[in-house]
Design a protein around this motif. Structure first.
Motif, PDB file in Angstrom:
ATOM      1  N   ALA A   1      -8.376  -2.689   9.642  1.00  0.00           N
ATOM      2  CA  ALA A   1      -7.372  -1.637   9.769  1.00  0.00           C
ATOM      3  C   ALA A   1      -7.321  -0.809   8.491  1.00  0.00           C
ATOM      4  N   ASP A   2      -7.272   0.508   8.671  1.00  0.00           N
ATOM      5  CA  ASP A   2      -7.117   1.450   7.563  1.00  0.00           C
ATOM      6  C   ASP A   2      -5.991   2.419   7.898  1.00  0.00           C
ATOM      7  N   ARG A   3      -5.340   2.914   6.866  1.00  0.00           N
ATOM      8  CA  ARG A   3      -4.445   4.056   7.046  1.00  0.00           C
ATOM      9  C   ARG A   3      -5.218   5.302   6.646  1.00  0.00           C
ATOM     10  N   LEU A   4      -5.173   6.319   7.498  1.00  0.00           N
ATOM     11  CA  LEU A   4      -5.991   7.511   7.316  1.00  0.00           C
ATOM     12  C   LEU A   4      -5.119   8.714   6.987  1.00  0.00           C
ATOM     13  N   HIS A   5      -5.575   9.491   5.982  1.00  0.00           N
ATOM     14  CA  HIS A   5      -4.943  10.763   5.609  1.00  0.00           C
ATOM     15  C   HIS A   5      -6.081  11.790   5.548  1.00  0.00           C
ATOM     16  N   PRO A   6      -6.466  12.393   6.660  1.00  0.00           N
ATOM     17  CA  PRO A   6      -7.743  13.110   6.724  1.00  0.00           C
ATOM     18  C   PRO A   6      -7.788  14.443   5.983  1.00  0.00           C
ATOM     19  N   ARG A   7      -6.663  15.152   5.916  1.00  0.00           N
ATOM     20  CA  ARG A   7      -6.626  16.467   5.284  1.00  0.00           C
ATOM     21  C   ARG A   7      -7.757  17.359   5.809  1.00  0.00           C
TER      22      ARG A   7
ATOM     23  N   LEU B   1     -11.746  13.185  12.167  1.00  0.00           N
ATOM     24  CA  LEU B   1     -10.297  13.323  12.233  1.00  0.00           C
ATOM     25  C   LEU B   1      -9.878  14.438  11.289  1.00  0.00           C
ATOM     26  N   GLU B   2      -9.101  15.374  11.799  1.00  0.00           N
ATOM     27  CA  GLU B   2      -8.700  16.540  11.013  1.00  0.00           C
ATOM     28  C   GLU B   2      -7.204  16.760  11.149  1.00  0.00           C
ATOM     29  N   GLY B   3      -6.609  17.380  10.135  1.00  0.00           N
ATOM     30  CA  GLY B   3      -5.209  17.769  10.226  1.00  0.00           C
ATOM     31  C   GLY B   3      -4.345  17.113   9.166  1.00  0.00           C
ATOM     32  N   GLU B   4      -3.108  17.555   9.110  1.00  0.00           N
ATOM     33  CA  GLU B   4      -2.117  16.975   8.201  1.00  0.00           C
ATOM     34  C   GLU B   4      -1.389  15.869   8.968  1.00  0.00           C
ATOM     35  N   LEU B   5      -1.975  14.696   8.941  1.00  0.00           N
ATOM     36  CA  LEU B   5      -1.381  13.586   9.681  1.00  0.00           C
ATOM     37  C   LEU B   5      -1.629  12.276   8.946  1.00  0.00           C
ATOM     38  N   THR B   6      -0.885  11.272   9.353  1.00  0.00           N
ATOM     39  CA  THR B   6      -1.087   9.900   8.885  1.00  0.00           C
ATOM     40  C   THR B   6      -1.274   9.032  10.116  1.00  0.00           C
TER      41      THR B   6
ATOM     42  N   THR C   1       0.806  -1.226   0.000  1.00  0.00           N
ATOM     43  CA  THR C   1       0.000   0.000   0.000  1.00  0.00           C
ATOM     44  C   THR C   1       0.836   1.273   0.000  1.00  0.00           C
ATOM     45  N   ALA C   2       2.157   1.152  -0.114  1.00  0.00           N
ATOM     46  CA  ALA C   2       3.004   2.350  -0.119  1.00  0.00           C
ATOM     47  C   ALA C   2       2.598   3.252  -1.275  1.00  0.00           C
ATOM     48  N   GLY C   3       2.536   4.547  -1.014  1.00  0.00           N
ATOM     49  CA  GLY C   3       2.185   5.494  -2.067  1.00  0.00           C
ATOM     50  C   GLY C   3       0.706   5.747  -2.206  1.00  0.00           C
ATOM     51  N   GLN C   4      -0.137   4.905  -1.624  1.00  0.00           N
ATOM     52  CA  GLN C   4      -1.577   5.145  -1.673  1.00  0.00           C
ATOM     53  C   GLN C   4      -1.926   6.197  -0.626  1.00  0.00           C
ATOM     54  N   ASP C   5      -2.544   7.282  -1.066  1.00  0.00           N
ATOM     55  CA  ASP C   5      -2.816   8.375  -0.134  1.00  0.00           C
ATOM     56  C   ASP C   5      -4.266   8.826  -0.163  1.00  0.00           C
ATOM     57  N   ASP C   6      -5.176   7.914  -0.513  1.00  0.00           N
ATOM     58  CA  ASP C   6      -6.592   8.215  -0.370  1.00  0.00           C
ATOM     59  C   ASP C   6      -6.884   8.539   1.093  1.00  0.00           C
ATOM     60  N   PRO C   7      -7.969   9.263   1.355  1.00  0.00           N
ATOM     61  CA  PRO C   7      -8.276   9.572   2.757  1.00  0.00           C
ATOM     62  C   PRO C   7      -8.339   8.336   3.646  1.00  0.00           C
ATOM     63  N   ARG C   8      -8.816   7.220   3.096  1.00  0.00           N
ATOM     64  CA  ARG C   8      -8.915   5.969   3.868  1.00  0.00           C
ATOM     65  C   ARG C   8      -8.395   4.832   2.992  1.00  0.00           C
ATOM     66  N   VAL C   9      -7.274   4.225   3.402  1.00  0.00           N
ATOM     67  CA  VAL C   9      -6.652   3.139   2.639  1.00  0.00           C
ATOM     68  C   VAL C   9      -6.837   1.832   3.406  1.00  0.00           C
ATOM     69  N   PRO C  10      -7.690   0.911   2.927  1.00  0.00           N
ATOM     70  CA  PRO C  10      -7.812  -0.394   3.596  1.00  0.00           C
ATOM     71  C   PRO C  10      -6.480  -1.139   3.508  1.00  0.00           C
ATOM     72  N   LEU C  11      -6.040  -1.699   4.631  1.00  0.00           N
ATOM     73  CA  LEU C  11      -4.688  -2.229   4.702  1.00  0.00           C
ATOM     74  C   LEU C  11      -4.586  -3.741   4.620  1.00  0.00           C
ATOM     75  N   LEU C  12      -5.603  -4.464   5.039  1.00  0.00           N
ATOM     76  CA  LEU C  12      -5.430  -5.898   5.264  1.00  0.00           C
ATOM     77  C   LEU C  12      -6.089  -6.744   4.180  1.00  0.00           C
ATOM     78  N   ALA C  13      -5.609  -7.972   4.064  1.00  0.00           N
ATOM     79  CA  ALA C  13      -6.193  -8.928   3.138  1.00  0.00           C
ATOM     80  C   ALA C  13      -7.663  -9.167   3.472  1.00  0.00           C
ATOM     81  N   GLU C  14      -8.414  -9.539   2.466  1.00  0.00           N
ATOM     82  CA  GLU C  14      -9.858  -9.717   2.618  1.00  0.00           C
ATOM     83  C   GLU C  14     -10.202 -10.698   3.736  1.00  0.00           C
ATOM     84  N   ASP C  15      -9.436 -11.776   3.867  1.00  0.00           N
ATOM     85  CA  ASP C  15      -9.751 -12.801   4.870  1.00  0.00           C
ATOM     86  C   ASP C  15      -9.512 -12.341   6.301  1.00  0.00           C
TER      87      ASP C  15
END
Length: 347
Positions: A275-281, A329-334, A254-268
């Motif tokens: 788990a998601d990685r969040l980039h709220p902006r 969630l607000e701000g410039e954070l990951t 998932t490196a480089g994916q910067d959507d506001p919400r990036v699903p991280l784990l395999a479907e199973d």
């Protein structure tokens, strides 16, 4: 008694590093901006209601007011977890989140399934887990996952009896990793984490490990098999070979994916945790849920449904109760947002 008012707010938690048998901890200290890089502080158990195996309190998280999170949740489970979750899991959070910084290679080990844990360990939960790689150091950061080829039970038993580390490690798939990679580790899968790999780890809420390669790691074999005889313990091991298709179903990049919400784990993984990685902006809504938020970079705020705002910065680990409502969630954070599985009626 737990105050419902208190539990409506996300809570920033202090570090919680029960002593382990292996080295590490510098990356945790660096993330948190702390000076403590203890050789044997390689795991930070975040929002933990789980104890280390066989111990009464080690591993449990404390809230800033001194209460054990376990006791606070037990006193007001619907406030912390939500009615649907309680209907499925009672007052268990159904989740354990860790920061894990491998200062040395971990031993080859595996974890029991739910069915095995019910039959032999008196637990509803086994220990399926997943790794979210958030940092690496050294020239060759790798993890090891599943046998490359099918292995006979007598072969596994021989490796364990003779503590043939080179054979055990050499039989596994060696997988180079970088930040943004994620690995789903189903129960029974033999695995190890290489030196220099820093992960956010999601697990079912137990501390059950079958340590196949104990020599050089544990004091003796007594602690390697959870009090079971060797033959019973080795029934946990998935001896099937993991080919390319299986590995592809367990690993995501998932490196480089910067959507506001990036699903991280395999479907199973979804039946065990989310788990998601969040980039709220400009702002990102989080649905009501018990959750754990780990801020990897930047700064911002988490505004609960009540209007209260929690200031966030790199290194903060936060427990979010269901009663916080829809949070923003607000701000410039990951950040990494970890949650238990969705209740069955809502999937």
């Amino acid at each position: 008694m737990t105050s419902a008012h208190t539990d409506q707010h996300p809570v920033v938690l202090p570090a919680n590093q029960p002593e382990q048998f292996y080295r590490g901890g510098a990356s945790i200290a660096a993330l948190r901006g702390a000076g403590d890089d203890r050789d044997f502080g390689p795991e930070d158990w975040v929002a933990s209601t789980t104890t280390r195996f066989g111990q009464p309190e080690a591993g449990l998280s404390r809230l800033p007011d001194g209460r054990l999170l376990r006791d606070a949740v037990a006193a007001a489970p619907e406030s912390w977890l939500g009615a649907d979750h309680v209907g499925d899991f009672g007052d268990s959070t159904a989740l354990l989140v860790k920061l894990l910084d491998a200062g040395q290679r971990l031993p080859v080990h595996c974890h029991p399934s739910d069915g095995f844990a019910r039959q032999h360990l008196g637990s509803r939960f086994g220990k399926t887990e997943a790794w979210i790689v958030v940092g690496t150091t050294g020239p060759n950061p790798v993890v090891y996952l599943g046998f490359r080829e099918d292995v006979a039970p007598e072969t596994v038993a021989h490796w364990v009896a003779t503590q043939d580390s080179s054979a055990m490690l050499g039989s596994l798939n060696e997988i180079p990793v970088k930040p943004g990679d994620t690995v789903h580790v189903p129960a029974g899968t033999p695995h190890a984490i290489g030196a220099g790999v820093f992960i956010v780890e999601l697990q079912q809420p137990t501390d059950f490990s079958i340590t196949l390669e104990w020599q050089g790691f544990l004091a003796d074999a007594e602690g390697a098999f959870l009090g079971m005889d060797h033959e019973t313990a080795l029934r946990t091991v998935n001896r099937a070979g993991f080919g390319d298709a299986t590995l592809a179903s367990l690993i995501k990049h998932t490196a480089g994916q910067d959507d506001p919400r990036v699903p991280l784990l395999a479907e199973d993984a979804a039946e065990f945790f989310l788990a998601d990685r969040l980039h709220p902006r400009g702002g990102l809504e989080l649905d009501p849920s018990f959750g754990v938020l780990i801020v990897l970079d930047g700064a911002g705020t988490l505004r609960a449904g009540s209007g209260s705002a929690t200031e966030l910065r790199r290194g903060h680990t936060v427990v979010v109760p269901h009663s916080a409502g829809t949070a923003v969630l607000e701000g410039e954070l990951t950040a990494v947002h970890c949650r238990p599985p969705a209740p069955r009626g809502t999937r």
